[in-house]
Write an enzyme that holds these catalytic residues in place. Sequence first.
Site, PDB file in Angstrom:
ATOM      1  CD  GLU A 178      -1.779  -2.409   1.409  1.00  0.00           C
ATOM      2  OE1 GLU A 178      -2.642  -3.295   1.286  1.00  0.00           O
ATOM      3  OE2 GLU A 178      -0.621  -2.632   1.841  1.00  0.00           O
ATOM      4  CG  HIS A 218      -9.693  -7.162   7.350  1.00  0.00           C
ATOM      5  ND1 HIS A 218      -8.866  -7.828   8.223  1.00  0.00           N
ATOM      6  CD2 HIS A 218      -9.022  -7.096   6.168  1.00  0.00           C
ATOM      7  CE1 HIS A 218      -7.747  -8.154   7.607  1.00  0.00           C
ATOM      8  NE2 HIS A 218      -7.816  -7.719   6.350  1.00  0.00           N
TER       9      HIS A 218
END
Length: 331
Positions: free
Chosen positions: A60, A129
Site C-alpha cells: 500500500e 477489517h
Amino acid sequence: MREITLSKAVNEAIAEEMRRDETIFLLGEDVAEAGTPFKVLSGLVEEFGTERVIDTPISEPGFTGIAVGAALTGSRPIVDLMFGDFLFLIMDQLCNQAAKAYYMSGGKLNVPMVLRTNLGATRRSAAQHSQSLHALVAHIPGLKVALPSSAYEAKGLMKAAIRDNNPVVIFEDKLMYQDKAPVPEEEYLIPFGEANVKREGRDITLIGTSSMVQVAEAAAEILAKEGIEAEVIDPRTIVPLDEETLLRSVKKTSRAIVIDEGHQSYGITGEIASRLNEKAFYHLDAPVVRMGAMDVPVPFSPALEDLTVPTVEKVTTMARRLVAGEMIHAA
C-alpha cells in the site's frame, strides 16, 4: 428512473471519467483481473487495459506513493485501498505528502488524486477489517472526505472527486454494495459541501453519515407513526461540511442526534455536535446527542459485533427521550 446497485454506480462513474480523460488511471490490489474482492471494478480492465487498470503488489505505501507522484506530474490517479483499515499503512503518503503539497508549494503543485476505500462493521470481518476510520483523514487539512449513502451519491460524488484538483478520500460502506437506488442515466455531479435533506421534519433532526443515513430514515418512519416528525439529513461530505444546512435544521427542530459508524470518542459525531452546540446553542431545547460505535475493537462474534454500532431501535429510543424532554447524560 432506473435503479442500480451502489457497486454499479461506482463502476459507471469511474468508467465514464476514464473515457472522458485519458490521464485517469486506476491502481490497487486485485483491481484488474479480480475487480476487487467486492467485484466493484469488474470489467474495467477489459475496456481500458492493464496500462490504465493496474494490479499492484501488496504494498500500500508503494502504490500510493506512485499515485502521489503521478498526480504531481499531470495524471489523475484513482487509488483503490482494499480495506479502510489499511489507511494506517499509507498515512505518510496521504497525509504528509498529498495533503500538503499544494500548501507547501505556494499553490504551484496540485495532487488530483482519489483514494477510494471502505468502512463499516457487521460483516464478520473482525477487528482489522471492520473499522470506520473516516475521522482519521478528516482531521488532516488538505484532504476532502466523502461518505456516499446510496448509489446516487456514490456516482455523483465519485465523478466530482475525480475532477477535483485536490486529494479526495471516498469511503463506501462494505454492506451497501448491492443496495439499489434510482440513478439517472444522464451525467450529473454532486458538489462537495452540499448536504441533502432526505426528509423534512419539525420535532428533531437526525444527522446520519454513510449507512447511518438508512438507520436515520428507518427511525424517522417509526417515529412518524407516533406523531414525531424527524428531519433526516445526509451531509454527504464531512470535509467540506455543509454547516449551514445542519444549523438551519437544528434551529427549526431544537433537537438533534448525530449518528455515525466511527468510534464515538474523538470522532465525527463529536465534531458535528460541537459545532451545533456552539452555533445553535440558544435554539436548542436539549444538548445535541452523539451516537457512534462503541470504543472497542470490532468483535468477530456476531452477537457482540451487532451491539457495537448504532441501530434503528437505539436511535428511535433516544429520539423519543429527547422529544419528551428527558435529561440525557453521557455514558
